[in-house]
Design an enzyme around this catalytic site. Structure first.
Site, PDB file in Angstrom:
ATOM      1  N   ALA A 136      11.315 125.066 -16.476  1.00 15.20           N
ATOM      2  CA  ALA A 136      11.752 123.832 -17.135  1.00 15.20           C
ATOM      3  C   ALA A 136      10.653 122.769 -17.146  1.00 15.20           C
ATOM      4  CB  ALA A 136      12.996 123.294 -16.437  1.00 15.20           C
ATOM      5  N   HIS A 191       5.181 128.395 -10.246  1.00 18.64           N
ATOM      6  CA  HIS A 191       4.989 128.363 -11.699  1.00 18.64           C
ATOM      7  C   HIS A 191       3.598 128.915 -11.989  1.00 18.64           C
ATOM      8  CE1 HIS A 191       8.751 126.358 -12.608  1.00 18.64           C
ATOM      9  NE2 HIS A 191       8.539 125.621 -11.533  1.00 18.64           N
ATOM     10  N   ASP A 270      17.118 122.772  -5.304  1.00 22.91           N
ATOM     11  CA  ASP A 270      16.444 122.599  -6.600  1.00 22.91           C
ATOM     12  C   ASP A 270      17.412 122.005  -7.620  1.00 22.91           C
ATOM     13  OD1 ASP A 270      14.240 122.655  -8.289  1.00 22.91           O
ATOM     14  OD2 ASP A 270      14.661 124.663  -9.031  1.00 22.91           O
ATOM     15  N   ALA A 305      17.004 125.670 -15.562  1.00 24.97           N
ATOM     16  CA  ALA A 305      16.446 124.323 -15.397  1.00 24.97           C
ATOM     17  C   ALA A 305      16.951 123.724 -14.094  1.00 24.97           C
ATOM     18  CB  ALA A 305      16.827 123.442 -16.585  1.00 24.97           C
TER      19      ALA A 305
END
Length: 384
Positions: A136, A191, A270, A305
Site C-alpha cells: 500500500a 517492501h 499494522d 492495505a
C-alpha cells in the site's frame, strides 16, 4: 498505594500467580497472595497480563499517523487502550517527504501527553522501499536513500525515531544501516525484492527486524530462498507478524514459530484508520482503501492495505493457531518489543520495580481494563 486483585497474574518467565499486584506512583511494588492494606481493584475471575506493545501501527478509529495532528495521536492512544495496548510506535508510510517529516515531528511533541497507550517514539516505514513489493505504498513517492534526508527526519522528530524501514537492495542501504544503529535507531527490512545474500549482508550490517514477515517481500523457493529465506534462518533478526489470519495463513504462522521461536517473533497489528470501524472507503496516507468484510485493500491495485485487526486479537489468533498456553506466546506482544527498544527495565512484564502497564482480560481475550503507568486508561463499563 493501590492493588489489583486477579485469579491469574502472568509474571516473567512464564510464572503465573494468583493474588494481588501492588503498586505506588505508577510502579509495581509487590506481587503477593496476601491481601494488602490499601485500595483494591477487584478483578476476581479475570487475568492480568503485561500491557501489549504495538510497534507497527498506522491508525485506528478513523485516525492516521500521517494526519500529523495531536488529536489524531490522542485518539489512536485512547483506542489502543481499549484493546489492552499500553505502548506503541505511531508508524508513517511512503508519502511526500515533508508530510513524513511533519508526522514524526508531531509524534515527538506528543510523547508523554497521551491519555491512553503511551507513545515510545516513531516507526518510519518508507519512502526508501522497492516498487516490486509496494503493497500500500505509492511508487511515485518512493526514493533512493539520502543520509541528509534521514538526518532531517531525525532532527524533526527530536531524536525520537525508534525504527526505520528500508529495502536493503537500495544503493546506500549497507552504509546507512550501521549509521542508524550507531544512533540507536533500529533498522527493519521490508517492501523488498532483495535476494538471500543481500538480506544477510544487511543483517550483518546491523538490521534487526523483518517488516511484516511474508508480506511485502520476495518469497522463498528451494533454489532461490530470497530475503524471506534469510529472515527465517538468520538468528540475528526478529520477525514482525500480522496474525489477523488474512495476511498470513495459519501454516505460515506455524512455520515462523518453528523457525524463530516465541522469543524472535514480534506480533504487530499494522492497523490502519478503518480498524474498529465499519466496512467502507478510507484513506491510508495518500491512497484510497476499500474495506470489505473487514479486509482493507487499495482501490488502485487491490493489495492488502494494512489490517483492521488489533494486537489483542492477533495474540488470541496466535494462541489458537499454535495451540500453546498464553504464557508461552505473551513475549511475542510484550517483552520482545521492550527488549528491542531498550525499555525492558521499565515495561514488558508484570514485575516488581517496573511500571504498572497491564491489561485485565477474560478467557476470550476481551479487555476488561487497561492500566498505563498505574492509571486506568480503559475500564469496561460493566465493571465500573
Amino acid at each position: 498505594m493501590e492493588a489489583i486483585c486477579a485469579d491469574k497474574i502472568y509474571g516473567p518467565n512464564s510464572r503465573i500467580h494468583s493474588g494481588f499486584v501492588v503498586y505506588k506512583n505508577g510502579f509495581i511494588t509487590d506481587i503477593t497472595e496476601e491481601e494488602p492494606d490499601c485500595q483494591i481493584h477487584d478483578f476476581s475471575g479475570f487475568s492480568v497480563i503485561p500491557g501489549l506493545i504495538d510497534i507497527h501501527i498506522h491508525g485506528i478509529s478513523g485516525n492516521d499517523t500521517m494526519d500529523a495532528a495531536p488529536e489524531a495521536l490522542q485518539e489512536i492512544s485512547i483506542s489502543l487502550a481499549r484493546h489492552g495496548v499500553t505502548s506503541f510506535l505511531p508508524t508513517t508510510l511512503t508519502h511526500d517527504f515533508e508530510k513524513i517529516k511533519a508526522a514524526v515531528s508531531e509524534i515527538g511533541r506528543q510523547i508523554g501527553k497521551t491519555a491512553g497507550a503511551e507513545i515510545l517514539g516513531s516507526y518510519v516505514e518508507g519512502p526508501y522501499l522497492a516498487s516490486e513489493h509496494r503493497g500500500a505504498h505509492p511508487v511515485n513517492y518512493m526514493r533512493e536513500i539520502s543520509m541528509e534526508e534521514i538526518d532531517e527526519l531525525i532532527k524533526a522528530s527530536q531524536n525520537t525515531i525508534k525504527i526505520l524501514a528500508l529495502a536493503p537492495e537500495k544503493e546506500m542501504a549497507l552504509k546507512v544501516i550501521p549509521y542508524l544503529k550507531s544512533l540507536g535507531i533500529l533498522v527493519s527490512l521490508g517492501h523488498t525484492n532483495a535476494d538471500y545474500e543481500t538480506a544477510n549482508l544487511a543483517i550483518d550490517s546491523g538490521a534487526s527486524i523483518s517488516v511484516h514477515t511474508f508480506n511485502g517481500m520476495r518469497g522463498f523457493t528451494h533454489r532461490d530462498p530470497g530475503c524471506l529465506g534469510a529472515f527465517l534462518t538468520n538468528e540475528h533478526i526478529f520477525c514482525e507478524l500480522i496474525a489477523d489470519l488474512e495476511h498470513v495463513h495459519p501454516a505460515g504462522i506455524q512455520l515462523l514459530h518453528k523457525a524463530k521461536g516465541a522469543d524472535q517473533i514480534l506480533l504487530i497489528s499494522d492497523s490502519m484508520a478503518a480498524a474498529d470501524l465499519p466496512d467502507g472507503k478510507y484513506k491510508l496516507g495518500s491512497l484510497t482503501v476499500r474495506v470489505k468484510d473487514g479486509i482493507a485493500r487499495t482501490m488502485e491495485t487491490g493489495s492488502l492495505a494494512g489490517s483492521t485487526a488489533n494486537l489483542m486479537s492477533c495474540l488470541r489468533n496466535t494462541k489458537e493457531v499454535l495451540g500453546l498456553p498464553l504464557e508461552s506466546i505473551l513475549p511475542m506482544a510484550t517483552i520482545n518489543q521492550a527488549k528491542l527498544l531498550g525499555v525492558d527495565h521499565e515495561i514488558g512484564t508484570i514485575e516488581i520495580g517496573k511500571k504498572l502497564n497491564a491489561a485485565v482480560i477474560d478467557d476470550a481475550f476481551n479487555v476488561i481494563a487497561t492500566f498505563v503507568n498505574g492509571k486506568v486508561a480503559f475500564m469496561e463499563e460493566k465493571i465500573n
